[in-house]
Write an enzyme that holds these catalytic residues in place. Structure first.
Site: not given
Length: 433
Positions: A147, A169-170, A199
């Site tokens: 990140n 990304c999970h 995000h």
């Protein structure tokens, strides 16, 4: 033989999980694992984890470890990037200095002044990685976990456009998984599509047996008022689409919450939470190292598989998968800026990672994403153009920072953070303005 290079292998907990996932695939049990870190002790620990994991799973990979990044990249087919430039010490500065000015943060790794400065100290290392890969292993895929995801992928697309890179990304997966648990619906039975920016993507489709699950979520929120005391539940009720990142993350991407004491209490926002998480990561590293020395078995059980092992397995075997990845926006989301990194569904197989076109986001979702993107665009421009003023401009348009501080305070804060991180920043950006 498939060669998988780990950059930042000393992130031992994450490395352990990825290794367990990779070596659990029958077709990947004899790959070459090339580990790299700049910290000798952490690299030694990562190598011990790799060997212990292989032993426990009955796999027979070739395992190498090197402090030399270029040596680790030799022959790589896949490069997993999990570096953290500056480590815990830099994270502490990212929280403590803004806090002096009255600026609250929760995670500080994606947006805001924390995300901006994490990006600026990561970009020079990313550039070196990309240059090395294009010279040493030009056909390899960079699978990025570091990140701030969107800024890093955008920077790579601008600085090294020939590099094959995807951000993993999970957050979309775990959002659907956890909502399914709330609603009593198994994850594997849910049909979903997420899209937006990393995000701050949105569940555009969230269905079970052809019917939307949103009405069931609405009913649950009506019955259980305590569930409404979370940022992303509040966002969902007002915006109509569920955001795909935790409330802790989401709170600091918006102008509505963190500067208000009542909202922090109402929505139970854990200010400064990543300081605790980061310190916990350091403690877990030492605990893992002690466990290895004591000869104790590692926990290699996994409830779900991370994206990187799935991507590698699909490219190696041709097995078709659909994941959510972060790639440059080339006609993927029509009402977000062209070129900037977006998170969209992607198909993966022998041919690589192929993003799917989503079209237009709901206007309210796109509006929030555009303010998010503006911060990243200015941060990347600061590095590409060597323009220190754009650092301050990025902070000025950040929603949480702008809602909290005056422009003079934002300017002073950026000058202090530049001084604090000076040695890790690009040379042209190490000035006060």
């Amino acid at each position: 033989m498939t060669v998988i290079t780990f950059l930042g292998a000393g992130s031992v907990v994450f490395t352990r999980e990825l290794l367990a996932d990779i070596l659990s695939f029958a077709e990947l049990r004899e790959v070459t694992l090339s580990l790299h870190d700049i910290d000798p002790e952490r690299l030694e620990t990562a190598e011990a984890i790799a060997r212990r994991t292989a032993e426990q799973l009955g796999a027979k990979p070739v395992i190498t470890a090197s402090l030399d990044r270029r040596a680790s990249l030799d022959g790589a087919d896949f490069v997993i990037n999990a570096i953290q430039v500056g480590m815990h010490a830099a994270t502490v500065k990212d929280f403590e200095i803004p806090a002096k000015y009255g600026l609250r943060q929760t995670i500080a790794d994606t947006l805001g002044v924390g995300g901006i400065f994490r990006a600026l100290r990561t970009f020079p290392v990313l550039d070196g990685i990309a240059r090395d890969m294009l010279e040493i292993c030009p056909d390899a895929w960079l699978l990025n976990y570091t990140n701030p995801m969107a800024m890093n992928i955008d920077y790579l697309a601008a600085a090294q456009p020939r590099l094959k890179a995807v951000g993993l990304c999970h957050s979309v997966f775990w959002t659907v998984h956890d909502l399914g648990n709330l609603l009593g619906v198994p994850h594997q039975e849910i049909d979903y599509t997420g899209a937006g920016v990393n995000h701050q993507a949105w569940l555009l489709r969230f269905e079970h047996n052809g019917e939307s699950l949103y009405p069931r979520l609405d009913e649950l929120l009506e019955r259980e008022p305590e569930l409404r005391r979370r940022v992303r539940m509040d966002m969902y009720r007002r915006l109509g689409y569920f955001p795909t990142e935790t409330s802790e993350h989401s709170s600091e991407y918006l102008p509505w919450y963190l500067h208000l004491d009542d909202e922090i209490e109402r929505l139970r926002i854990p200010v400064g939470d990543y300081l605790r998480i980061s310190a916990g990561n350091v403690e877990e590293y030492h605990a893992t190292r002690a466990s290895l020395r004591a000869g104790e078995p590692l926990d290699v059980s996994r409830d779900a598989t991370e994206y990187a092992p799935q991507v590698i397995h699909s490219m190696v075997t041709g097995q078709l998968r659909r994941i959510h990845g972060n790639v440059a926006n080339h006609d993927l989301i029509s009402n977000l800026p062209s070129g900037y990194a977006v998170e969209v569904p992607c198909v993966v197989d022998h041919l690589g990672v192929r993003p799917e076109r989503v079209g237009a986001l709901p206007p309210q979702c796109a509006a929030l994403n555009r303010s998010f993107v503006s911060v990243g665009q200015l941060t990347v421009a600061a590095a590409i153009e060597n323009d220190p003023r754009k650092i301050r401009q990025a902070a000025m348009v950040d929603p949480n920072t702008a809602a909290t501080l005056s422009v003079d305070a934002i300017w002073d804060l950026c000058n202090e953070l530049v001084a604090a991180h000076r040695e890790l920043l690009p040379t042209a950006l190490r000035v006060t303005v």
